[in-house]
Design a protein around this motif. Sequence first.
Motif, short mmCIF file in Angstrom:
data_model
loop_
_atom_site.label_atom_id
_atom_site.label_comp_id
_atom_site.label_asym_id
_atom_site.label_seq_id
_atom_site.Cartn_x
_atom_site.Cartn_y
_atom_site.Cartn_z
N GLU A 155 0.83 -1.20 0.00
CA GLU A 155 0.00 0.00 0.00
C GLU A 155 0.87 1.26 0.00
OE1 GLU A 155 -3.23 0.12 -0.20
OE2 GLU A 155 -3.72 -2.00 0.08
N GLY A 156 0.55 2.19 -0.87
CA GLY A 156 1.33 3.41 -0.98
C GLY A 156 2.62 3.24 -1.76
N SER A 157 2.74 2.14 -2.47
CA SER A 157 3.95 1.86 -3.25
C SER A 157 3.84 2.42 -4.66
CB SER A 157 4.15 0.34 -3.36
OG SER A 157 3.11 -0.23 -4.16
N GLY A 158 4.97 2.35 -5.38
CA GLY A 158 4.96 2.74 -6.78
C GLY A 158 3.99 1.92 -7.59
N PHE A 159 3.92 0.61 -7.30
CA PHE A 159 2.95 -0.22 -8.01
C PHE A 159 1.54 0.28 -7.77
CE2 PHE A 159 -0.33 -3.40 -7.34
CZ PHE A 159 -0.54 -3.80 -8.64
N GLN A 160 1.19 0.50 -6.49
CA GLN A 160 -0.18 0.89 -6.16
C GLN A 160 -0.54 2.24 -6.78
OE1 GLN A 160 -1.10 3.37 -3.33
NE2 GLN A 160 -3.10 3.22 -4.32
N ILE A 161 0.40 3.18 -6.75
CA ILE A 161 0.14 4.50 -7.34
C ILE A 161 0.03 4.39 -8.86
CG2 ILE A 161 1.08 6.81 -7.68
CD1 ILE A 161 2.43 6.51 -4.92
N GLY A 162 0.95 3.65 -9.47
CA GLY A 162 0.90 3.48 -10.92
C GLY A 162 -0.36 2.78 -11.38
N GLN A 163 -0.78 1.77 -10.62
CA GLN A 163 -2.03 1.09 -10.96
C GLN A 163 -3.21 2.05 -10.85
OE1 GLN A 163 -3.89 -1.56 -8.13
NE2 GLN A 163 -4.19 -3.12 -9.71
N ALA A 164 -3.21 2.90 -9.81
CA ALA A 164 -4.29 3.86 -9.64
C ALA A 164 -4.34 4.85 -10.80
CB ALA A 164 -4.12 4.60 -8.31
N VAL A 165 -3.18 5.25 -11.30
CA VAL A 165 -3.13 6.13 -12.47
C VAL A 165 -3.77 5.45 -13.67
CG1 VAL A 165 -1.59 7.18 -14.18
CG2 VAL A 165 -1.13 7.46 -11.73
N ALA A 166 -3.36 4.21 -13.92
CA ALA A 166 -3.92 3.47 -15.06
C ALA A 166 -5.42 3.28 -14.92
CB ALA A 166 -3.21 2.12 -15.18
N ARG A 167 -5.87 2.97 -13.72
CA ARG A 167 -7.30 2.75 -13.50
C ARG A 167 -8.10 4.05 -13.68
NH1 ARG A 167 -8.33 -2.22 -10.52
NH2 ARG A 167 -10.17 -1.28 -9.56
N ALA A 168 -7.54 5.18 -13.24
CA ALA A 168 -8.23 6.46 -13.41
C ALA A 168 -8.38 6.80 -14.89
CB ALA A 168 -7.47 7.56 -12.68
N VAL A 169 -7.34 6.53 -15.66
CA VAL A 169 -7.40 6.81 -17.09
C VAL A 169 -8.40 5.89 -17.78
CG1 VAL A 169 -6.08 6.73 -19.24
CG2 VAL A 169 -5.07 7.76 -17.18
N VAL A 170 -8.36 4.62 -17.43
CA VAL A 170 -9.31 3.67 -18.01
C VAL A 170 -10.74 4.07 -17.67
CG1 VAL A 170 -10.14 1.29 -17.89
CG2 VAL A 170 -7.69 1.75 -18.14
N ALA A 171 -10.98 4.47 -16.42
CA ALA A 171 -12.32 4.88 -16.02
C ALA A 171 -12.78 6.12 -16.80
CB ALA A 171 -12.35 5.17 -14.52
N ASP A 172 -11.86 7.05 -17.05
CA ASP A 172 -12.17 8.23 -17.85
C ASP A 172 -12.58 7.82 -19.27
OD1 ASP A 172 -12.26 10.64 -19.25
OD2 ASP A 172 -10.14 11.12 -18.95
N LEU A 173 -11.75 7.03 -19.92
CA LEU A 173 -12.03 6.61 -21.30
C LEU A 173 -13.27 5.73 -21.39
CD1 LEU A 173 -8.37 5.80 -22.44
CD2 LEU A 173 -9.76 7.77 -23.13
N ASP A 174 -13.57 5.01 -20.33
CA ASP A 174 -14.71 4.10 -20.30
C ASP A 174 -15.99 4.79 -19.82
OD1 ASP A 174 -15.50 1.48 -20.93
OD2 ASP A 174 -15.41 0.87 -18.82
N ARG A 175 -15.88 6.09 -19.53
CA ARG A 175 -17.03 6.90 -19.09
C ARG A 175 -17.58 6.44 -17.73
NH1 ARG A 175 -17.65 5.58 -24.30
NH2 ARG A 175 -19.21 4.00 -23.81
N ARG A 176 -16.71 5.80 -16.92
CA ARG A 176 -17.12 5.39 -15.57
C ARG A 176 -16.58 6.32 -14.51
NH1 ARG A 176 -14.43 1.51 -14.04
NH2 ARG A 176 -13.06 1.09 -15.81
#
Length: 345
Positions: free
Chosen positions: A166-187
């Motif tokens: 928790e709070g790692s580079g992996f977790q932050i990077g995954q959150a970035v990817a998920r935020a972008v996917v949610a934006d493009l997916d209109r969620r």
Amino acid sequence: MFLSSPLVSPPEGKFFLKSLIALDAGGTSVRAALLAGDGTVRSVAVGGRANPVSSGRKVAFESVLDTVTRATSERTLIDEGLDSITICSAGGSEFLRDGWLAKEFHHAGFTMPVHLRSDILAAYCSGAVELDGYGLVSGTGAAAVRVRAGEIVAVADGMGWLLGDEGSGFQIGQAVARAVVADLDRRGPATALTAALTELLDIEVDPRAGHEGRVRTLLNLSDVLFGWSPIELARLTPLAFEFPHDEAAREIVAGAQQRLGTTLTAVLDPHSPGPVVLGGSVLTRQPAMSAPVVEAMTAAGFPADLRTVGDGLVGAAVVALRAAGTDVDDAVHRRLTEGVARFRV
């Protein structure tokens, strides 16, 4: 076996220094230092990924072995070889199963004792000579430890990308990817991270509908990201800190701060004050991430004695020398720090 002092006498009566290898082995790279028993750094080598959990122990060991070989290849080893190899590793328990690590080193011709310790202990010892204190690391993974008498007596997180970190580079990077996917997916909400990520990865931006009505930009992005291993998402971490006014980015950073604070709090003992050594790229390159550390220390009644280290190689050398019987005081620690610095490129 380990010798009890830096200087020993061989049968012919000549004195020589012990020769040790210390390694700081992490998910991104491994660093090795060839040491004399007084803390003199004789060579340094850097290799590839060496976390046996995230990369597999075969790949990790190949990186370790290659780095050890290069650290010793152009040096005349004192005595008839190395006295010991000390590896401070993330995910090191995977190396130990079935005596695997010792067997692999033996097959490679290294028959001296091999010792496995925590990479977080190495990070702590890189920044502190004190035998009591705390270490908090956030790089590809994340964890906190309490150190007493030079040994880890409590640990929180460090459970890997699937169960923790928790709070790692992996977790932050995954959150970035998920935020972008949610934006493009209109969620999810529109975010500046979307344009930044597509530009970073050279993704073709195409708003037209593709397969089953998915936006083609999202399809193009998913094709790239599904080709990565999970921990490679840590490469996206810097994006979260580039947009302080973006809602999605702010939430990602705030969430990571809170998680790291919680992890450190889990190991703090109000009856055992000491310095807190910060390591890992997330904590060392992003000053905002130290805020929850100060808050946790203040809540525990500790003075905010924070120290930041770039990596754990100096600390791995400290661990190796102490195991070999060398008293690592301020002078020896300074010699190690200066010696490693001379080899940095």
